[in-house]
Write a protein that holds these residues in place. Structure first.
Motif, PDB file in Angstrom:
ATOM      1  N   GLY A 102     -50.294  -3.213   1.288  1.00 39.49           N
ATOM      2  CA  GLY A 102     -50.986  -2.566   2.316  1.00 39.49           C
ATOM      3  C   GLY A 102     -50.046  -2.594   3.666  1.00 39.49           C
ATOM      4  O   GLY A 102     -49.594  -3.844   4.057  1.00 39.49           O
ATOM      5  N   TYR A 103     -49.760  -1.491   4.290  1.00 39.08           N
ATOM      6  CA  TYR A 103     -49.105  -1.481   5.636  1.00 39.08           C
ATOM      7  C   TYR A 103     -49.766  -1.019   6.916  1.00 39.08           C
ATOM      8  O   TYR A 103     -49.325  -0.873   7.964  1.00 39.08           O
ATOM      9  CB  TYR A 103     -48.025  -0.669   5.458  1.00 39.08           C
ATOM     10  CG  TYR A 103     -48.387   0.704   5.015  1.00 39.08           C
ATOM     11  CD1 TYR A 103     -48.071   1.216   3.481  1.00 39.08           C
ATOM     12  CD2 TYR A 103     -48.619   1.800   5.906  1.00 39.08           C
ATOM     13  CE1 TYR A 103     -48.183   2.354   3.115  1.00 39.08           C
ATOM     14  CE2 TYR A 103     -48.856   3.203   5.718  1.00 39.08           C
ATOM     15  CZ  TYR A 103     -48.808   3.347   3.956  1.00 39.08           C
ATOM     16  OH  TYR A 103     -49.060   4.627   3.744  1.00 39.08           O
ATOM     17  N   SER A 104     -51.254  -1.255   6.705  1.00 38.07           N
ATOM     18  CA  SER A 104     -52.007  -0.878   7.886  1.00 38.07           C
ATOM     19  C   SER A 104     -52.607  -2.011   8.807  1.00 38.07           C
ATOM     20  O   SER A 104     -52.787  -1.810  10.074  1.00 38.07           O
ATOM     21  CB  SER A 104     -52.970   0.199   7.487  1.00 38.07           C
ATOM     22  OG  SER A 104     -53.934  -0.510   6.630  1.00 38.07           O
ATOM     23  N   ARG A 105     -52.923  -2.985   8.225  1.00 41.58           N
ATOM     24  CA  ARG A 105     -53.561  -4.131   8.651  1.00 41.58           C
ATOM     25  C   ARG A 105     -52.920  -4.975   9.896  1.00 41.58           C
ATOM     26  O   ARG A 105     -53.402  -5.333  10.737  1.00 41.58           O
ATOM     27  CB  ARG A 105     -54.172  -5.165   7.679  1.00 41.58           C
ATOM     28  CG  ARG A 105     -55.241  -4.452   7.092  1.00 41.58           C
ATOM     29  CD  ARG A 105     -55.608  -4.983   5.595  1.00 41.58           C
ATOM     30  NE  ARG A 105     -56.032  -6.667   5.725  1.00 41.58           N
ATOM     31  CZ  ARG A 105     -57.005  -6.892   5.291  1.00 41.58           C
ATOM     32  NH1 ARG A 105     -57.855  -6.038   4.670  1.00 41.58           N
ATOM     33  NH2 ARG A 105     -57.410  -8.224   5.265  1.00 41.58           N
ATOM     34  N   SER A 106     -51.436  -5.186   9.731  1.00 37.49           N
ATOM     35  CA  SER A 106     -50.762  -5.732  10.954  1.00 37.49           C
ATOM     36  C   SER A 106     -51.030  -4.988  12.238  1.00 37.49           C
ATOM     37  O   SER A 106     -51.130  -3.807  12.152  1.00 37.49           O
ATOM     38  CB  SER A 106     -49.348  -5.801  10.868  1.00 37.49           C
ATOM     39  OG  SER A 106     -49.236  -6.325   9.345  1.00 37.49           O
TER      40      SER A 106
END
Lengths: 397, 397
Positions: B374-378
């Motif tokens: 997942g690359y959206s949560r940071s």
């Protein structure tokens, strides 16, 4: 003509070709507590909702703005299944102070409404092997449907002048009740009955669901404290913002006994009803800044004046009514002795007045007849006219 | 030391007195999709949530202010069980335009989240006598629990390079699927399979639940239209604001086939999950004024840049990974050929990186190994560091 057609369309009147229009002989109003029961009526004397024109738009807007400007990013993420920590902390303080609830924030769980909370409780009890839930008769009909949909069957328990008849509870393990202000009869559960109810729960490994639906509205004396304080291990306390603020806010809460917390969270894990964290944060701020208390003070004055006008009107125009339960809440129960409840409700419907009687709330054959007159739902400007219309109906025979 | 203790407390490491600390041999991460899966980890590479720092606080505040200043009083009352009419109308327009959904506002129903909507669907199907619901394998684990809690059993259906294997559906009457971007494999359901799926539904009096969880995020081409457009009588379209705005907003929707509308409303009548009408009105305004489109445009650019950085990093540091499904959504699926998925995830956990693999999403034994990144949560400022940490883990053997 349009009004007539509307009444026919909704089943209150029957129009037979060639023979005129008569009042329908079937039940003339939908079950009490349905969201749209007053739809199509000109005058709304149903119970259950605050005056929507009194919603504190300005103050709520200030709280929302503050939330959006100052909350950490975490507010916008999936959060604790119990609800926002800030709200649970604020509610714990508020409920301890205003309702004598014995409460720790870790045992407060937030829901979208009390019925939604009850649905989760019913499912949880069913999973725990409890197949019967006692309810007050008369009581609020839609809550019964919520319980049975969750699995358990309903056991009706009579209400008398001291409130719920605790002696009749034997067969059940769980009871849903309204001790502070019985709905719809308006009785406060007597001290003896309270003690008996707690004893029942302890003796039967039972649970008491305390629906404190209008606990904030007390007029003539200090509020009766919540029963939950008598035994926080046995009483599930339920409260809501639907009366103190508005149903549209969509917030309610349970304070759970420690043994029930995990089972309820298990059910929530399977249902995942989410509640806007933005509205939750706004309510937390509303409580913490004292805005909720201020709003409630002005609301109490507002509704007390309405109650006084209603009681005055009933004394003047219908001295044959015995008014009960008016020291609290947002409705009056007006008991009938020698007149017919159904006839009055049908006369009201024919004049486009939405009005419930005790029969609308009953499971078994009602032991009393009476009107359940809600005085909170009209907008302030419409209330005097609503009273005048009511007087007209009561003056008819 | 604190980090170690945390990892031990959460079961990722095992500390045995006198024999040092070892990586736990049990499953090293919680089931994919649990709200708090990343709790206690320093770096969050899980899928499923947008960057909370990108929530449009300012614009949402403008919408809320407008709602509070201009809405009629009815907003604050109990409303239509389907949700606010303004929102249903706005969504109908938005879904028709952006996702080719064939939709009438009367068949849009608002929920607090997609899982909550699925829970209502599962209960409804169960009442209709349907006792099995097919789900994609791999897929999102918590949704399975939601379905079984509603009554029906789960039938796992394999996913291959064309998406859901429709031929295996025979035994079920309902299927939950992610045609636009299979979760977690990233495949778009092929045209042949789409047609086959619709045929299956028609031949078996079946229903397709289309979980369009990230349909708004397309980078390299026009979005694939929703399957619902192929047969609005057979496909239940489900969407959510949890990815396009934030989970904290607590809004999702179904577009129901006409035959399912009443059964679903019956279930809602029994559950009474309420959704803040204030937030509903805000979303209606957000859509009507074009603010949602503007927000999504900027979000797409934001996440496309992140995706490009991630893909570049994987090419540079781990050419042995086969990256898939990156033309859409908020995660990349990186297939493994000669390395062990579990070993990589354990190495990540040991460095306090929350990372899932295909196994976390599987029901049967997985046929492929791979990472679901997942690359959206940071938050934006933390993302470069997250990538660097990932590179470090992938460079280890």
């Amino acid at each position: 003509m349009t009004a007539y057609e509307q009444l026919v369309a909704e089943g209150y009147l029957v129009a037979a070709a060639g023979s005129g229009t008569t009042v329908a002989s079937v039940r003339t109003s939908p079950p009490a507590g349905e969201a749209d029961s007053s739809k199509g009526f000109f005058t709304d004397l149903l119970p259950g909702e605050p005056d929507p024109s009194s919603f504190p738009r300005q103050a709520w807007g200030v709280a929302l703005r503050k939330v959006l400007h100052t909350s950490p990013d975490g507010l916008f993420r999936y959060g604790d299944r119990r609800g926002l920590a800030e709200l649970r902390v604020a509610l714990a303080g508020y409920l301890a102070r205003s309702r004598s609830v014995v409460v720790d924030p870790s045992r407060v769980v937030i829901f979208g409404g009390f019925a939604s909370a009850l649905s989760v409780l019913a499912t949880t009890f069913h999973r725990l092997g409890i197949d019967r839930v006692a309810v007050e008769d008369p009581g609020l009909p839609p809550l019964r449907k919520v319980i049975t949909a969750g699995g358990p069957a309903i056991v009706p328990i009579r209400v008398d002048e001291h409130g719920l008849r605790v002696d009749d509870l034997a067969a059940a393990r769980v009871v849903l009740c309204t001790p502070a202000h019985q709905y719809p009869m308006g009785v406060v559960l007597s001290a003896t009955r309270r003690v008996a109810l707690i004893d029942w729960a302890r003796d039967n490994d039972g649970w008491i669901i305390e629906d404190d639906y209008d606990g904030e509205f007390r007029y003539d004396r200090r509020p009766v404290g919540a029963m939950q304080g008598l035994d926080p291990e046995r009483v599930i306390y339920g409260g809501t913002a639907s009366k103190s603020l508005a149903p549209g806010v969509g917030l309610a809460w349970l304070v759970l006994p420690p043994r029930l917390l995990e089972p309820v969270l298990d059910t929530l894990r399977q249902r995942r009803d989410t509640v806007s964290s933005i509205e939750q944060a706004a309510l937390a701020d509303f409580i913490a800044t004292g805005r909720l208390d201020r709003h409630l003070r002005s609301q109490r004055q507002h509704y007390r004046r309405r109650r006084d006008s209603l009681v005055q009107l009933l004394e003047n125009h219908a001295p044959w009514l015995e008014v009960a339960g008016v020291s609290a809440g947002l409705h009056a129960t007006a008991l009938l002795h020698d007149r017919d409840e159904q006839a009055i409700i049908e006369r009201a419907a024919a004049r486009s007045v939405a009005l419930f009687g005790i029969a609308n709330h009953s499971i078994g054959a009602p032991t009393r007849q009476g009107l359940v007159i809600g005085y909170s739902r009209s907008a302030a400007h419409a209330f005097p006219q609503a009273l005048e219309t009511l007087a007209g109906i009561l003056n008819l025979r």
